[in-house]
Motif scaffolding. Structure first.
Motif, short mmCIF file in Angstrom:
data_model
loop_
_atom_site.label_atom_id
_atom_site.label_comp_id
_atom_site.label_asym_id
_atom_site.label_seq_id
_atom_site.Cartn_x
_atom_site.Cartn_y
_atom_site.Cartn_z
N ALA A 83 13.61 -7.22 18.52
CA ALA A 83 12.45 -8.03 18.13
C ALA A 83 11.54 -7.16 17.28
CB ALA A 83 11.71 -8.55 19.36
N GLY A 84 10.67 -7.80 16.52
CA GLY A 84 9.76 -7.06 15.65
C GLY A 84 8.71 -6.28 16.43
N CYS A 85 8.21 -5.24 15.81
CA CYS A 85 7.13 -4.44 16.41
C CYS A 85 5.95 -5.35 16.76
CB CYS A 85 6.70 -3.38 15.41
SG CYS A 85 5.12 -2.60 15.79
N PRO A 86 5.38 -5.21 17.97
CA PRO A 86 4.26 -6.09 18.35
C PRO A 86 3.02 -5.91 17.48
CG PRO A 86 4.61 -4.36 19.99
CD PRO A 86 5.79 -4.32 19.07
N SER A 87 2.74 -4.67 17.03
CA SER A 87 1.58 -4.46 16.17
C SER A 87 1.81 -5.08 14.80
CB SER A 87 1.29 -2.96 16.03
OG SER A 87 0.89 -2.41 17.27
N CYS A 88 3.00 -4.88 14.23
CA CYS A 88 3.31 -5.52 12.96
C CYS A 88 3.28 -7.03 13.10
CB CYS A 88 4.69 -5.07 12.46
SG CYS A 88 4.75 -3.37 11.85
N SER A 89 3.71 -7.53 14.25
CA SER A 89 3.69 -8.98 14.48
C SER A 89 2.27 -9.51 14.49
CB SER A 89 4.39 -9.32 15.80
OG SER A 89 5.75 -8.93 15.76
N ALA A 90 1.35 -8.73 15.06
CA ALA A 90 -0.05 -9.16 15.11
C ALA A 90 -0.65 -9.23 13.71
CB ALA A 90 -0.86 -8.23 16.01
N ILE A 91 -0.38 -8.22 12.90
CA ILE A 91 -0.94 -8.25 11.54
C ILE A 91 -0.26 -9.34 10.71
CG2 ILE A 91 0.61 -6.50 10.53
CD1 ILE A 91 -1.78 -5.42 8.98
N ALA A 92 1.03 -9.59 10.98
CA ALA A 92 1.77 -10.61 10.21
C ALA A 92 1.31 -12.02 10.54
CB ALA A 92 3.27 -10.48 10.48
N ASP A 93 0.63 -12.21 11.66
CA ASP A 93 0.12 -13.55 11.97
C ASP A 93 -0.83 -14.07 10.90
OD1 ASP A 93 1.46 -14.18 14.34
OD2 ASP A 93 0.03 -13.11 15.59
N GLY A 94 -1.39 -13.16 10.10
CA GLY A 94 -2.30 -13.60 9.05
C GLY A 94 -1.66 -13.75 7.68
N PHE A 95 -0.37 -13.42 7.56
CA PHE A 95 0.24 -13.39 6.24
C PHE A 95 0.36 -14.77 5.58
CE2 PHE A 95 2.81 -9.24 7.08
CZ PHE A 95 1.63 -8.51 7.04
N ASP A 96 0.69 -15.78 6.37
CA ASP A 96 0.85 -17.10 5.76
C ASP A 96 -0.44 -17.57 5.10
OD1 ASP A 96 3.56 -17.57 6.26
OD2 ASP A 96 3.18 -18.37 8.25
N GLY A 97 -1.57 -17.23 5.71
CA GLY A 97 -2.84 -17.66 5.15
C GLY A 97 -3.20 -16.97 3.86
N ILE A 98 -2.83 -15.67 3.73
CA ILE A 98 -3.22 -14.94 2.52
C ILE A 98 -2.19 -15.06 1.40
CG2 ILE A 98 -4.57 -13.26 3.83
CD1 ILE A 98 -2.24 -11.27 3.31
N ALA A 99 -0.90 -15.24 1.77
CA ALA A 99 0.16 -15.20 0.76
C ALA A 99 -0.04 -16.26 -0.32
CB ALA A 99 1.53 -15.37 1.42
N VAL A 100 -0.46 -17.47 0.09
CA VAL A 100 -0.62 -18.54 -0.89
C VAL A 100 -1.72 -18.22 -1.89
CG1 VAL A 100 -2.20 -19.88 0.57
CG2 VAL A 100 -0.85 -21.04 -1.19
N HIS A 101 -2.77 -17.55 -1.43
CA HIS A 101 -3.86 -17.19 -2.34
C HIS A 101 -3.42 -16.07 -3.29
CE1 HIS A 101 -6.74 -19.71 -0.23
NE2 HIS A 101 -6.31 -19.21 0.91
N LEU A 102 -2.70 -15.08 -2.76
CA LEU A 102 -2.19 -14.02 -3.63
C LEU A 102 -1.25 -14.58 -4.69
CD1 LEU A 102 -1.39 -11.26 -0.95
CD2 LEU A 102 -3.38 -11.37 -2.47
N GLN A 103 -0.36 -15.47 -4.26
CA GLN A 103 0.62 -16.03 -5.19
C GLN A 103 -0.03 -16.82 -6.32
OE1 GLN A 103 2.85 -18.17 -2.26
NE2 GLN A 103 4.01 -16.37 -1.59
N ASN A 104 -1.20 -17.34 -6.07
CA ASN A 104 -1.92 -18.08 -7.10
C ASN A 104 -2.92 -17.21 -7.85
OD1 ASN A 104 -1.34 -21.20 -7.12
ND2 ASN A 104 -1.16 -20.54 -4.99
N HIS A 105 -2.78 -15.90 -7.65
CA HIS A 105 -3.61 -14.95 -8.40
C HIS A 105 -2.73 -13.85 -8.98
CE1 HIS A 105 -7.56 -13.66 -9.61
NE2 HIS A 105 -7.38 -12.45 -9.12
N ASP A 106 -1.51 -14.24 -9.37
CA ASP A 106 -0.56 -13.35 -10.04
C ASP A 106 -0.11 -12.19 -9.15
OD1 ASP A 106 1.03 -12.53 -12.23
OD2 ASP A 106 -0.50 -11.09 -12.87
N VAL A 107 -0.11 -12.38 -7.83
CA VAL A 107 0.35 -11.33 -6.91
C VAL A 107 1.39 -11.92 -5.96
CG1 VAL A 107 -0.29 -9.63 -5.16
CG2 VAL A 107 -1.91 -10.19 -6.98
N ALA A 108 2.62 -11.46 -6.09
CA ALA A 108 3.66 -11.86 -5.13
C ALA A 108 3.50 -11.05 -3.86
CB ALA A 108 5.04 -11.64 -5.74
#
Length: 263
Positions: A83-108
């Motif tokens: 299973a994934g690292c628990p600390s990485c999992s905690a920080i990744a819980d926020g990725f879906d929220g930020i990824a869409v904004h980055l993708q719409n600002h020329d950042v994959a």
């Protein structure tokens, strides 16, 4: 029961105004650090890194998905992890929220791990994540960017992580006697157990963030940060820093979000 100083509203306001000056200084220092990050020289990458994605094999350039910038989170999920690292999992819980904004600002954006893609997909499904997560299994990518290490590095040379050299670890004999009165598990021991590995295997993967730029068809490495350098990207801790008791971490309290309350 925590004992903390109390005072009048006027006393609070005076202390708060003093703190405000410290916070303003920190903001200005943060702005200057961002300027220095963006001024770093870019390093061209000529190595052909390959990744497994949900859409098939991809090069590092293809992870840009038509954009000129790419940010990668080095997620601790090694080939031997269950299973994934628990600390990485905690920080990744926020990725879906930020990824869409980055993708719409020329950042994959993409998370990268060494575990096989099928393991990443299964874990992402469990956690309810949809952000891009690719496997570098069979590639040198994690090793070259300072977030994966061999047993030889761990036990003979010492791991070079976060721009510092760690001393080589002592390898315990297979028949070493156990401590008759073992201490309470440490944070790394708990985290390793949560990934289904031992501490040594767990520690050969490390977290980090790397940034890349695509210019004239060539990929360039622009920035990487590790360890406490990730704090500013971990939203949960920034909230805890503003809570009355702060981070309040006497031990390993963190769990995956679907494990809280489970005995």
């Amino acid at each position: 029961m925590t004992s903390h100083a109390t005072g009048s509203r006027d006393e609070w306001l005076a202390a708060r105004l003093e703190l405000l000056q410290t916070e303003k200084t920190l903001t200005r220092m943060s702005d200057e650090a961002a300027r220095q990050r963006q001024a770093l020289p870019w390093v061209r990458i000529d190595k052909d890194y390959r990744f497994d994605t949900r859409d098939g094999p991809a090069s590092l350039a293809e992870l840009f998905a038509g954009r000129t910038q790419l940010i990668v989170y080095h997620f601790m999920f090694g080939p031997d992890y269950r299973a994934g690292c628990p600390s990485c999992s905690a920080i990744a819980d926020g990725f879906d929220g930020i990824a869409v904004h980055l993708q719409n600002h020329d950042v994959a954006f993409a998370a990268v791990s060494r575990a096989p893609l099928a393991h990443l997909v299964a874990y992402a499904t469990r956690m309810g994540w949809t952000f891009p997560w690719v496997s570098s299994n069979g590639s040198d990518f994690n090793y070259d960017f300072g977030v994966a290490f061999t047993e030889a590095q761990q036990y003979e040379i010492g791991i070079a992580y976060n721009y510092r050299q760690e001393p080589a670890k002592v390898r315990l004999a297979a028949n070493a006697s156990a401590d008759p009165a073992p201490a309470a598990p440490s944070g790394p021991e708990i985290a390793a157990a949560m990934t289904g590995t031992d501490v040594a295997t767990y520690a050969r993967e490390r977290p980090g963030v790397s940034a890349f730029a695509l210019q004239d068809g060539a990929v360039h490495h622009t920035y990487s940060t590790f360890s406490r350098g990730l704090d500013d990207l971990w939203g949960m801790y920034k909230w805890l820093d503003r809570a009355p008791k702060g981070r309040n971490e006497p031990g390993m309290w963190l769990r995956r979000r679907d494990e809280y309350g489970v005995a």
